[in-house]
Design a protein around this motif. Structure first.
Motif, PDB file in Angstrom:
ATOM      1  N   ILE A   1       0.865  -1.178   0.000  1.00 56.70           N
ATOM      2  CA  ILE A   1       0.000   0.000   0.000  1.00 56.70           C
ATOM      3  C   ILE A   1       0.901   1.227   0.000  1.00 56.70           C
ATOM      4  O   ILE A   1       1.773   1.369   0.862  1.00 56.70           O
ATOM      5  CB  ILE A   1      -0.928   0.049   1.229  1.00 56.70           C
ATOM      6  N   TYR A   2       0.704   2.089  -0.996  1.00 60.75           N
ATOM      7  CA  TYR A   2       1.372   3.385  -1.063  1.00 60.75           C
ATOM      8  C   TYR A   2       0.275   4.437  -1.224  1.00 60.75           C
ATOM      9  O   TYR A   2      -0.431   4.448  -2.238  1.00 60.75           O
ATOM     10  CB  TYR A   2       2.331   3.458  -2.251  1.00 60.75           C
ATOM     11  N   GLN A   3       0.112   5.287  -0.245  1.00 64.35           N
ATOM     12  CA  GLN A   3      -1.037   6.200  -0.234  1.00 64.35           C
ATOM     13  C   GLN A   3      -0.681   7.496   0.478  1.00 64.35           C
ATOM     14  O   GLN A   3      -0.076   7.488   1.551  1.00 64.35           O
ATOM     15  CB  GLN A   3      -2.210   5.529   0.499  1.00 64.35           C
ATOM     16  N   GLU A   4      -1.071   8.622  -0.121  1.00 68.87           N
ATOM     17  CA  GLU A   4      -1.028   9.889   0.589  1.00 68.87           C
ATOM     18  C   GLU A   4      -2.386  10.141   1.204  1.00 68.87           C
ATOM     19  O   GLU A   4      -3.426   9.864   0.592  1.00 68.87           O
ATOM     20  CB  GLU A   4      -0.662  11.046  -0.338  1.00 68.87           C
ATOM     21  N   SER A   5      -2.406  10.676   2.413  1.00 72.76           N
ATOM     22  CA  SER A   5      -3.660  10.922   3.122  1.00 72.76           C
ATOM     23  C   SER A   5      -4.401  12.105   2.508  1.00 72.76           C
ATOM     24  O   SER A   5      -3.812  13.172   2.279  1.00 72.76           O
ATOM     25  CB  SER A   5      -3.377  11.201   4.601  1.00 72.76           C
TER      26      SER A   5
ATOM     27  N   GLU B   1      -0.014   4.013  -8.622  1.00 77.96           N
ATOM     28  CA  GLU B   1      -1.441   4.259  -8.492  1.00 77.96           C
ATOM     29  C   GLU B   1      -2.214   2.993  -8.139  1.00 77.96           C
ATOM     30  O   GLU B   1      -3.173   3.032  -7.362  1.00 77.96           O
ATOM     31  CB  GLU B   1      -1.990   4.844  -9.796  1.00 77.96           C
TER      32      GLU B   1
ATOM     33  N   ARG C   1      -2.774   2.103  -4.295  1.00 75.76           N
ATOM     34  CA  ARG C   1      -3.517   2.936  -3.355  1.00 75.76           C
ATOM     35  C   ARG C   1      -4.469   2.066  -2.525  1.00 75.76           C
ATOM     36  O   ARG C   1      -5.021   1.076  -3.012  1.00 75.76           O
ATOM     37  CB  ARG C   1      -4.321   3.996  -4.104  1.00 75.76           C
ATOM     38  N   GLU C   2      -4.685   2.451  -1.277  1.00 74.26           N
ATOM     39  CA  GLU C   2      -5.527   1.625  -0.413  1.00 74.26           C
ATOM     40  C   GLU C   2      -7.009   1.744  -0.755  1.00 74.26           C
ATOM     41  O   GLU C   2      -7.810   0.904  -0.323  1.00 74.26           O
ATOM     42  CB  GLU C   2      -5.302   1.956   1.064  1.00 74.26           C
ATOM     43  N   ASP C   3      -7.402   2.731  -1.565  1.00 72.32           N
ATOM     44  CA  ASP C   3      -8.814   2.822  -1.914  1.00 72.32           C
ATOM     45  C   ASP C   3      -9.243   1.709  -2.867  1.00 72.32           C
ATOM     46  O   ASP C   3     -10.421   1.593  -3.186  1.00 72.32           O
ATOM     47  CB  ASP C   3      -9.174   4.201  -2.473  1.00 72.32           C
ATOM     48  N   ARG C   4      -8.307   0.873  -3.310  1.00 70.72           N
ATOM     49  CA  ARG C   4      -8.682  -0.301  -4.109  1.00 70.72           C
ATOM     50  C   ARG C   4      -9.533  -1.278  -3.300  1.00 70.72           C
ATOM     51  O   ARG C   4     -10.246  -2.105  -3.858  1.00 70.72           O
ATOM     52  CB  ARG C   4      -7.450  -1.012  -4.651  1.00 70.72           C
TER      53      ARG C   4
END
Length: 365
Positions: A313-317, A356, A359-362
Motif C-alpha cells: 500500500i502506497y497512499q497519501e492521506s 497508483e 492505493r488503499e482505496d482499491r
C-alpha cells in the motif's frame, strides 16, 4: 525538534526510505518503537525475490523487478558507507515442485504473466539431471524446479544494521523506544510519542508495519493490515551444499541453513509450535535429505504484514496531505526500490514511479 520528514517505524522499510531521502539532502528523523513490538525486519527469510509475485497484478511484478535490478548497487553503496558485507547473492532462486502437474500449472501462470510483461520474465525449467547438476543434494521427491534468474537472498540482520548505521552516518536521527501515539497537523505535523517526546515535521511517512492499523486511522488512512505468522529454523554452520535459495531453505553466507515456509493466521501470537516446525523440517528434508543429520540451533516465529490482497500500500492521506502510508510484506525485496525510487514519489518529482494501483482505496470496491 523540527525536520523535513518524520519516519514512523525503524525497520527495513522505514530505514530504506530514510536513507533514500537523506541521500537527496532531506533532514530526517526516524521514530522507532519499543523493543517488544512485532518486528518483521528481525524475523524474515532474507529473500530478494521476484518469481510468483504479481501473478494477478503485473505492476507488482514490475516493481519487484525494478527493485531486484537495483539491489546490487544498493548493497554495494551500503557496504561502502558502513564497511559491512550484506551477503547479497543474486544468482537466481528456485521454486521446487513435487509433481509434474504442479510444475506445469505454475509454468502456465508464469507464461501468462510473461506475456503481460512484454517477455521480461526470465525463468528456466529444470528437471532430472539438469536440476541435479545445479543442486547435487536435491532429493528424489523433487520432480523439477523453476529457476528464476532475478532472484537472490541477503543477510537481513546485516541489512537492518547497515541501514541504521548509514542513516546515522548521513546525519539522520534514529530515536529508539519512541512509540508515536498522536499525529496532529495545526500547520506542520506534530507527532507525540508515548513518553512525551514531540517532533515537528513537514511530511510524515507511516511505515510502522502492523502498528499502522492503530495509528493509520488517526492520519486518515484505513491501513487494512493484518498479521500472518511464519516460523523458521536455522541449523548449525555447514559446508556449502545449497547453491541457490528457495522458499523452503537457503544457506546463509555464514554456513547455517534457514528453513521456512509456513503461513498461520494466529492473530498477534508469534511463538513457535512443535507441529509446524516438524512440518517445515520434513518438507526441507524432502528437498535436501542430507539435512537429516544437521542440528537445529535456533527457531523463531515472526509476523508478516499483510494487506487484504497481499500487495503493498502506497497512499497519501486526503485528510492530512503530506502524510504517506507505506506498507508491504516484502520489505527486503523492495528495500532497493524504497531507497532509490520512492523518494521521487514522496517528493512528487517527474521521475516518480507510477504506484497508483497500490492505493488503499482499491479495497473500497
Amino acid at each position: 525538534m523540527d525536520t523535513d520528514y518524520a519516519i514512523i517505524g525503524g525497520g527495513v522499510v522505514g530505514l530504506s526510505i530514510a536513507w533514500g531521502l537523506l541521500k537527496r539532502g532531506k533532514h530526517v528523523v526516524v521514530l522507532d518503537g519499543e523493543d517488544g513490538g512485532f518486528r518483521a525486519s528481525r524475523g524474515n527469510f532474507g529473500l530478494v525475490w521476484v518469481q510468483s509475485k504479481g501473478l494477478n497484478q503485473p505492476r507488482y511484478a514490475e516493481w519487484c523487478q525494478q527493485s531486484a535490478a537495483a539491489w546490487r548497487g544498493f548493497a554495494d553503496e551500503l557496504g561502502e558507507a558502513t564497511g559491512g558485507n550484506l551477503g547479497l547473492e543474486q544468482d537466481g532462486g528456485y521454486d521446487f515442485h513435487f509433481s509434474e502437474e504442479s510444475l506445469e500449472e505454475t509454468v502456465a501462470k508464469y507464461e501468462v504473466l510473461k506475456a503481460k510483461l512484454g517477455g521480461n520474465y526470465p525463468y528456466e525449467v529444470l528437471r532430472g539431471n539438469a536440476l541435479r547438476r545445479e543442486e547435487p543434494e536435491i532429493g528424489s521427491a523433487v520432480v523439477g524446479a523453476i529457476l528464476h534468474e532475478q532472484d537472490g537472498h541477503v543477510n537481513p540482520l546485516r541489512l537492518l544494521q547497515s541501514l541504521a548505521q548509514a542513516v546515522r552516518g548521513l546525519g539522520g536521527r534514529v530515536l529508539t523506544g519512541k512509540s508515536v501515539v498522536e499525529v496532529d497537523k495545526p500547520r506542520d505535523f506534530l507527532l507525540t510519542c508515548s513518553d512525551g517526546t514531540q517532533v515537528r515535521a513537514e511530511k510524515v511517512v507511516l511505515s510502522a508495519g502492523l502498528g499502522a492499523a492503530e495509528l493509520g486511522p488517526k492520519m486518515g488512512f484505513r491501513a487494512p493490515v493484518s498479521p500472518l505468522k511464519g516460523q523458521n529454523l536455522v541449523t548449525e554452520k555447514l559446508p556449502q551444499f545449497i547453491n541457490r535459495p528457495s522458499l523452503y531453505a537457503r544457506q546463509v553466507n555464514e554456513g547455517g541453513v534457514q528453513i521456512g515456509v509456513s503461513t498461520e493466521k494466529t492473530g498477534f501470537e508469534d511463538g513457535v509450535t512443535l507441529d509446524t516446525l516438524s512440518s517445515i523440517a520434513a518438507k526441507a528434508l524432502e528437498v535436501y535429505p542430507c539435512l537429516k543429520s544437521a542440528q537445529v540451533v535456533r527457531t523463531w516465529g515472526a509476523l508478516r504484514i499483510m494487506s487484504p490482497d497481499g500487495l503493498p500500500i502506497y497512499q497519501e492521506s486526503a485528510e492530512m496531505p503530506g502524510a504517506f502510508l507505506v506498507t508491504c510484506h516484502s520489505g527486503v525485496s523492495l528495500a532497493a526500490a524504497h531507497a532509490r525510487f520512492l523518494p521521487d514519489w514522496l517528493e512528487k518529482t517527474a521521475a516518480a514511479p507510477d504506484l497508483e494501483v497500490f492505493r488503499e482505496d482499491r479495497f473500497q470496491v
